[in-house]
Motif scaffolding. Structure first.
Motif, PDB file in Angstrom:
ATOM      1  N   PHE A  91    -148.958  89.469  34.786  1.00  0.00           N
ATOM      2  CA  PHE A  91    -148.735  89.689  36.210  1.00  0.00           C
ATOM      3  C   PHE A  91    -149.603  88.753  37.042  1.00  0.00           C
ATOM      4  O   PHE A  91    -150.759  88.492  36.711  1.00  0.00           O
ATOM      5  N   THR A 102    -156.375  95.217  49.287  1.00  0.00           N
ATOM      6  CA  THR A 102    -155.127  95.544  48.596  1.00  0.00           C
ATOM      7  C   THR A 102    -154.588  94.300  47.903  1.00  0.00           C
ATOM      8  O   THR A 102    -154.618  93.216  48.469  1.00  0.00           O
ATOM      9  N   GLN A 103    -154.109  94.475  46.677  1.00  0.00           N
ATOM     10  CA  GLN A 103    -153.452  93.388  45.962  1.00  0.00           C
ATOM     11  C   GLN A 103    -151.961  93.675  45.852  1.00  0.00           C
ATOM     12  O   GLN A 103    -151.555  94.821  45.669  1.00  0.00           O
ATOM     13  N   PHE A 105    -148.545  92.755  43.785  1.00  0.00           N
ATOM     14  CA  PHE A 105    -148.185  92.269  42.464  1.00  0.00           C
ATOM     15  C   PHE A 105    -146.791  91.663  42.429  1.00  0.00           C
ATOM     16  O   PHE A 105    -145.868  92.128  43.127  1.00  0.00           O
ATOM     17  N   GLY A 106    -146.644  90.664  41.570  1.00  0.00           N
ATOM     18  CA  GLY A 106    -145.329  90.150  41.239  1.00  0.00           C
ATOM     19  C   GLY A 106    -144.652  91.015  40.193  1.00  0.00           C
ATOM     20  O   GLY A 106    -145.258  91.958  39.680  1.00  0.00           O
TER      21      GLY A 106
ATOM     22  N   PHE B  34    -157.510 103.321  45.170  1.00  0.00           N
ATOM     23  CA  PHE B  34    -156.071 103.057  45.214  1.00  0.00           C
ATOM     24  C   PHE B  34    -155.338 103.887  44.154  1.00  0.00           C
ATOM     25  O   PHE B  34    -155.889 104.196  43.097  1.00  0.00           O
ATOM     26  N   TYR B  36    -151.707 102.930  42.331  1.00  0.00           N
ATOM     27  CA  TYR B  36    -150.564 102.043  42.176  1.00  0.00           C
ATOM     28  C   TYR B  36    -149.544 102.742  41.277  1.00  0.00           C
ATOM     29  O   TYR B  36    -149.903 103.525  40.401  1.00  0.00           O
ATOM     30  N   GLN B  38    -146.030 101.977  38.794  1.00  0.00           N
ATOM     31  CA  GLN B  38    -145.228 100.970  38.091  1.00  0.00           C
ATOM     32  C   GLN B  38    -143.968 101.629  37.569  1.00  0.00           C
ATOM     33  O   GLN B  38    -144.014 102.455  36.645  1.00  0.00           O
ATOM     34  N   LEU B  44    -146.608  96.337  39.533  1.00  0.00           N
ATOM     35  CA  LEU B  44    -147.286  97.449  40.190  1.00  0.00           C
ATOM     36  C   LEU B  44    -147.057  97.392  41.701  1.00  0.00           C
ATOM     37  O   LEU B  44    -147.086  96.315  42.309  1.00  0.00           O
ATOM     38  N   LEU B  46    -148.358  99.221  45.401  1.00  0.00           N
ATOM     39  CA  LEU B  46    -149.332 100.093  46.032  1.00  0.00           C
ATOM     40  C   LEU B  46    -148.639 101.377  46.475  1.00  0.00           C
ATOM     41  O   LEU B  46    -147.634 101.341  47.196  1.00  0.00           O
ATOM     42  N   LYS B  49    -153.809 104.345  49.468  1.00  0.00           N
ATOM     43  CA  LYS B  49    -155.197 103.924  49.334  1.00  0.00           C
ATOM     44  C   LYS B  49    -156.065 104.705  50.315  1.00  0.00           C
ATOM     45  O   LYS B  49    -155.555 105.312  51.273  1.00  0.00           O
ATOM     46  N   PHE B  89    -151.345 104.339  38.175  1.00  0.00           N
ATOM     47  CA  PHE B  89    -152.660 103.762  37.913  1.00  0.00           C
ATOM     48  C   PHE B  89    -153.604 104.063  39.064  1.00  0.00           C
ATOM     49  O   PHE B  89    -153.284 103.781  40.224  1.00  0.00           O
TER      50      PHE B  89
END
Lengths: 114, 112
Positions: A91, A102-103, A105-106, B34, B36, B38, B44, B46, B49, B89
């Motif tokens: 990823f 905050t991240q 994701f692809g 956070f 997340y 999937q 993943l 969000l 948070k 997660f």
């Protein structure tokens, strides 16, 4: 916004071959992270960049792995030579460091090394 | 160092049941927390948070409250749907380097 784009989505290769995974982060994001996900080890951070500069590559498993970010809109993760134990989902994620932690994701690249 | 421990799965529920996934953390500083999610075959996303103590994050019927005194961030949903089947997660960011530390993930399956 198209979100984080990764290519290819699936890659099947033979042991010893070179593999290149690609990532295009969201425009304006200044941090980029590469992760590997396996059943055995879960999510592992491999490397991350800030403003195109590698900040921490301590998670890169071996010298066979390398990552580059030549500009703000493109990054690659290369494995040379590949081995069966590299089979995983990889990823890419990005964020706007300084504004939020905050991240985003692809969709991931599923790599299978035979 | 930073670490996240979350309830092991898998968890199987019937539709409309109550869901709780426990998450506790260890952090050297004052982290952001956070959840997340999937979905099968996807990356993943969000879910929610919280950035400071007693904050409640919420989204899509899910909630989690940042409990500094118990170093916890448990995820709850009052009535799950089949579409909630996914891996969840828990994660933290210590804000100094913006890296995320993830828990092992909890697989949730909701049956009709």
């Amino acid at each position: 916004d198209a979100g984080v784009i990764q290519s290819p989505r699936h890659e099947v290769t033979e042991m010893g071959q070179e593999v290149t995974l690609r990532c295009k982060p969201i425009s304006g994001h200044n941090s980029l992270f590469w992760y590997r996900q396996t059943m055995m080890r879960g999510l592992e951070l491999l490397i991350y960049f800030n403003n195109n500069v590698p900040i921490d590559d301590s998670g890169m498993p071996e010298d066979r792995f390398s990552a580059k970010m030549p500009n703000a809109s493109f990054s690659t993760l290369k494995i040379q030579p590949s081995e069966p134990r590299d089979s995983a989902v990889y990823f890419c994620a990005g964020g706007d460091r300084g504004r939020t932690d905050t991240q985003y994701f692809g969709p991931g690249t599923r790599l299978t090394v035979l | 160092g930073n670490s996240v421990t979350q309830m092991e799965g898998p968890v199987t529920l019937s539709e409309e049941a109550f869901l709780t996934i426990n998450c506790t953390y260890t952090a050297t500083g004052y982290p952001s927390l956070f959840w997340y999610v999937q979905y099968p075959g996807e990356g993943l996303q969000l879910l929610l948070k919280a950035t400071k103590a007693d904050d409640k994050g919420s989204n899509k019927g899910f909630e989690a409250t940042y409990r500094k005194e118990t170093t916890s961030f448990h995820l709850e949903k009052g009535s799950v749907q089949v579409s909630d089947s996914a891996v969840y997660f828990c994660a933290l960011s210590d804000r100094s380097d913006y890296k995320l530390s993830f828990g092992a993930g909890t697989t949730v399956t909701v049956r009709a």
